[in-house]
Scaffold this motif. Structure first.
Motif: not given
Length: 497
Positions: A187-194, A233-243, A470-475
């Motif tokens: 991973r080249l960043d710490t974004s919760p999205v990959a 990726l989930a183990e690296q802290g990713v919360k959303e994946i985009m195919l 970052p990475g938290r899901m909120v309503r």
């Protein structure tokens, strides 16, 4: 102790390129290179170029020249071009841009470490010779998987578990090559999205597009490899994946099951730690009822439709070698919204295509006006090397193209702002992504893809700063808009199902 070698990857273009950069980063890290964030800190700056349209190619050249300037007053000793523009033009690019110390194609990726080391040592690496990558694999999709093992497919791996001289224990944060073609990845960043690459290449023959010639024929990744990479990726802290791929709706056709995506999506959504699965790059002509059902009803799979319409006038679409028309496209959107009323929908459009009449342009305007899209990209037509459309007669004057581009861009801006206003009062699940100095906490809702579709500015009812990360899901409830962006009030209730 081995000599310290540093490398920076500068990525331009689409999410597919971002995945390719992380594969290159994985290969280099496994071979002992130290990855640094900024090119001025690196011995070698690797620019992953985009070769899609003229504007993207110009950005790639500018990035290479900017990196080259660092050689005069910094650590940087070499600048290397990789990616789509390097693959597409190869030696031609090397001759036109001598500032690049190397121009490497996809076939060089498997040995990227040695290529960079040679260049760093002052040696030369022969510039890539372009070839039509569609001819590297069998015409029949079902015959490609076995043959693909001998073809470089960025983001797929090459069958090697790791470089021969890689350490026995891979560096922390490096994805193991767990399948027969699974890539090393860093991973080249710490974004919760990959992004996760679902496939490579494209079998469509759109007359305006050169991508198949340098990305090759369509090849799906094995579901097990996609799943294993998602788990890592989930183990690296990713919360959303985009195919991502050139055409996700074709996934599985070369594996004997065109409906493979419908079965894979629930499995991806069930991966521990993953909160959101997004599918991009969908072809309207290939959308099928079962896929729409899965995208609109599967827990943690967002009802998001990145539909490649390109135009809606029948004659223009036929000239593009595409299918459909305004009414069929509106029916597709109506079907989607009947199942998921708040589904997100976006698309890109080309104006000024050769032969486009005033009536054709009016038809496109009619479609965009009624489609209620959340995000719209508009591009003026330009000839692309090697495409069929470049040979067409009845080219429009540039002044006409520019006028139509400006008009439709203004309309798109107005319509997407109106669509955002329609969402006032909705309660959203927002993935928190970053803290902005001016706007505060920023996130995205289910209908917003990274970087392209707007964002959500998160606020509180009493005006205090929300306690987020970052990475938290909120309503959050939408209380206002800023163009396509939403302003939403945190309900301080963890999102979940």
């Amino acid at each position: 102790m081995p000599e310290r070698r540093t490398v920076a990857l500068v990525t331009l273009g689409c999410a597919r390129n971002e995945v390719d950069s992380e594969e290159l980063a994985g290969r280099l890290a496994a071979d002992g290179w130290e990855l640094v964030e900024n090119a001025e800190q690196a011995d070698v700056a690797v620019v992953n170029t985009c070769g899609f349209v003229e504007a993207a190619k110009k950005d790639s050249v500018d990035a290479l020249l900017e990196a080259n300037d660092l050689k005069d007053h910094g650590r940087t000793q070499a600048v290397v071009a990789v990616g789509c523009m390097a693959e597409r033009y190869g030696k031609e690019l090397a001759e036109a841009l001598p500032e690049a110390d190397g121009v490497l194609g996809f076939d060089d990726y498997a040995d990227i470490s040695n290529r960079l080391q040679t260049i760093l040592n002052g040696g030369s690496v022969e510039a890539h010779t372009p070839r039509d990558r569609r001819k590297l694999l069998p015409l029949s999709p079902v015959e490609r998987q076995e043959a693909a093992a001998a073809v470089a497919l960025p983001g797929h791996g090459d069958g090697a578990e790791a470089p021969a001289d890689a350490p026995a224990d891979l560096p922390e944060g490096l994805a193991p090559a767990s399948g027969p073609r699974a890539p090393l990845r860093r991973r080249l960043d710490t974004s919760p999205v990959a992004s996760v690459k679902l496939a490579s290449g494209c079998d469509r023959r759109c007359t305006f597009c050169a991508i198949p010639s340098f990305r090759g024929s369509f090849v799906s990744r094995r579901p097990s490899d996609v799943l294993n990479e998602t788990r890592w990726l989930a183990e690296q802290g990713v919360k959303e994946i985009m195919l991502v791929s050139e055409n996700n709706t074709s996934y599985g056709k070369d594996l004997g099951d065109i409906r493979l995506l419908e079965g894979l999506l629930p499995e991806l959504a069930a991966v521990d730690g993953i909160e959101r699965v997004r599918v991009s790059y969908l072809q309207p002509a290939e959308m099928r009822p079962g896929l729409i059902d899965v995208l609109t009803s599967t827990e943690k799979v967002v009802p998001y439709f990145d539909l490649s319409f390109q135009h809606s006038a029948p004659d223009v679409l036929r000239s593009m070698r595409r299918f459909g028309d305004t009414d069929r496209f509106l029916e597709l959107l109506e079907t989607i919204r009947s199942k998921a009323p708040t589904a997100g929908a976006r698309s890109n459009f080309i104006v000024g295509f050769p032969g486009e009449t005033e009536a054709d342009f009016a038809e496109l305007e009619r479609f965009i006006t009624h489609a209620r899209l959340d995000a719209i990209g508009v591009f003026g037509y330009s000839d692309e090397d090697g495409t069929e459309a470049a040979t067409y007669e009845h080219k429009l004057d540039q002044e006409v193209v520019d006028k139509r581009l400006a008009h439709l861009s203004r309309l798109a801006e107005e319509l997407t702002a109106q669509r955002a206003e329609e969402r006032v009062g909705e309660t959203l699940e927002v993935l928190v992504e970053s803290l902005d100095e001016e706007d505060g906490w920023i996130g995205r809702a289910a209908h917003q893809a990274p970087e392209t579709d707007g964002q959500v500015v998160l606020v509180t009812a009493d005006g205090t700063d929300p306690d987020l990360a970052p990475g938290r899901m909120v309503r959050a409830k939408v209380v206002g808009t800023e163009g396509v962006d939403l302003v939403a009030e945190c309900l301080f209730e963890e999102a979940g199902r």
